[in-house]
Scaffold this active site. Structure first.
Site, mmCIF file in Angstrom:
data_model
loop_
_atom_site.group_PDB
_atom_site.id
_atom_site.type_symbol
_atom_site.label_atom_id
_atom_site.label_comp_id
_atom_site.label_asym_id
_atom_site.label_seq_id
_atom_site.Cartn_x
_atom_site.Cartn_y
_atom_site.Cartn_z
ATOM 1 N N THR A 1 -5.378 3.103 11.547
ATOM 2 C CA THR A 1 -5.253 3.755 12.853
ATOM 3 C C THR A 1 -6.130 3.094 13.918
ATOM 4 O OG1 THR A 1 -4.697 5.854 11.796
ATOM 5 C CG2 THR A 1 -5.459 5.959 14.065
ATOM 6 N N HIS B 1 -6.430 10.521 6.654
ATOM 7 C CA HIS B 1 -5.576 9.531 7.295
ATOM 8 C C HIS B 1 -5.296 9.891 8.758
ATOM 9 C CE1 HIS B 1 -4.320 8.736 3.023
ATOM 10 N NE2 HIS B 1 -4.384 7.504 3.473
ATOM 11 N N ASP C 1 0.803 -1.222 0.000
ATOM 12 C CA ASP C 1 0.000 0.000 0.000
ATOM 13 C C ASP C 1 0.838 1.276 0.000
ATOM 14 O OD1 ASP C 1 -2.623 1.087 0.010
ATOM 15 O OD2 ASP C 1 -2.417 1.588 2.133
#
Length: 277
Positions: free
Chosen positions: A230, A177, A83
């Site tokens: 996360t 993100h 990724d």
């Protein structure tokens, strides 16, 4: 059981549901993700990012081999995805290290530069049997390089996919993100427009900051692959902190086991959401 990422995503798209793709940093992450997927009875994707490879001193092979082994021993289908790759050198190691797919990230470049770099990467990746994801319209929160509020234009997305030949497109629709709160609001009308104009599966990055209800709606509007990282680290770190506050053992298994269990529970819940269970 190991399964190509493209097949997992295509099956989810045919069924009108999403598939969870979770970031792997340590082998405990991989074990937790697969355990959580088995508990949910769902296919899943293990993702190793360029940042994670950097954490492992730039060596892809060891963590990739561990994740691939965990995938092969699973009772559910598990894909292996490299990724957010910006390095051509790393991207070109994907197939040889057992990955079925890779996300080539040229989103920091201007549109023309992004198209040129991504088209070249997609051509190389396809020649090695990889399923290729890329990004258009910067997703917020990644090292300050992406500006929150940027959105993917539907017309530009269609042109981009045609010019690059990618198999999936990560779109900027309101997520960010590294969020530790779940209050991101997605532009669902934009997702629907992107679904109409874009002939490949849509990917949502930064999904840890999106609530369950928002994620379910995003899937019904056209998001297929949902990236989560996360949220696992919040579960992991929280469990470790609790254990270290209450026991004096120096054995890391005493705190890694509950941390792994917490991550697995997080994965199970997320998969039930994105598969609309």
């Amino acid at each position: 059981m190991f399964s190509p990422t493209g097949e997992i995503v295509a099956d989810a798209q045919r069924r009108g549901v999403g598939v969870g793709a979770f970031n792997v940093i340590t082998v405990e992450h991989a074990e937790a993700i697969v355990s959580g997927a088995e508990a949910a009875g769902c296919a899943v994707i293990l993702q190793i990012s360029e940042n994670a490879v950097r954490f492992h001193d730039g060596r892809l092979a060891p963590i990739a081999a561990a994740a691939r082994c965990v995938a092969e021993l699973s009772s559910v289908r598990v894909g292996l995805h490299l990724d957010h790759v910006e390095s051509d050198e790393l991207f070109d190691q994907a197939a040889a290290n057992g990955f079925g797919s890779a996300m080539y990230d040229a989103s920091k470049l201007d549109y023309a530069g992004n198209v040129a770099a991504t088209a070249a990467a997609a051509k190389r990746g396809h020649a090695q049997g990889l399923w290729i994801e890329s990004e258009l319209g910067e997703v917020g929160g990644k090292d300050g390089a992406h500006a929150p509020g940027v959105r993917t234009d539907p017309g530009e997305a269609a042109a981009y996919v045609a010019a690059t030949g990618v198999d999936a497109l990560a779109v900027a629709v309101g997520s960010s993100h590294a969020m530790t709160t779940r209050d991101a609001r997605l532009d669902h009308s934009l997702i629907a427009k992107l679904r109409e104009t874009t002939p490949v599966p849509l990917v949502l990055h930064g999904s840890s900051g999106v609530s369950d209800d928002e994620l379910r709606t995003a899937v019904t509007k056209g998001i297929v692959k949902i990236n989560i990282g996360t949220a696992l680290n919040i579960a992991f770190t929280g469990a470790v902190r609790r254990e270290l506050a209450t026991q004096t053992s120096v054995d890391p298994r005493k705190y890694l086991r509950p941390a792994r269990d917490e991550m697995a529970a997080t994965v199970t819940q997320a998969l039930r959401v994105v598969t609309l269970l």
